[in-house]
Design a protein around this motif. Structure first.
Motif: not given
Length: 116
Positions: A8-17, A83-87
């Motif tokens: 389930g890992g990966g690349l996500v933009q800030p604020g993403g889930s 994981m929500n609101s990722l930083k």
């Protein structure tokens, strides 16, 4: 033999889930506390979240409270980390962990990168 396999890992933009999953095998999953740890570059592994066997008791690192949620499915032998609101500071390798019969067991880890 005990196995913990994360995904389930990966690349996500800030604020993403993202939602991480850890499928367990080789032991009675419903009898043990399950945890998620992270390890950022150049740092040691730190506890992110932990859930009791029944799912009633949870603990979270202060830095993720209100943003991350641990859950488990004792039928599917799976523990999740929503994981929500990722930083950007959440960027790390995330590991599934359990202590079973006085031995420590870790998954192979899944990379989470939060970046624009």
């Amino acid at each position: 033999q005990v196995q913990l396999v994360e995904s389930g890992g990966g690349l996500v933009q800030p604020g993403g889930s993202l939602r991480l999953s850890c499928v367990a095998s080789g032991f009675t999953f419903s009898a043990y506390t399950m945890s998620w740890y992270w390890q950022a570059p150049g740092k040691g592994r730190e506890l992110v979240a932990r859930m009791s066997p029944s799912g009633i008791v949870t603990n979270y690192a202060d830095s993720v409270k209100g943003r991350f949620t641990i859950s488990r499915d004792n039928v599917k032998n799976t523990v999740y980390l929503q994981m929500n609101s990722l930083k950007p500071e959440d960027t790390a390798v995330y590991y599934c962990y359990s202590r079973i019969s006085s031995s420590d067991y870790w998954g192979q880890g899944t990379q989470v990168t939060v970046s624009s």
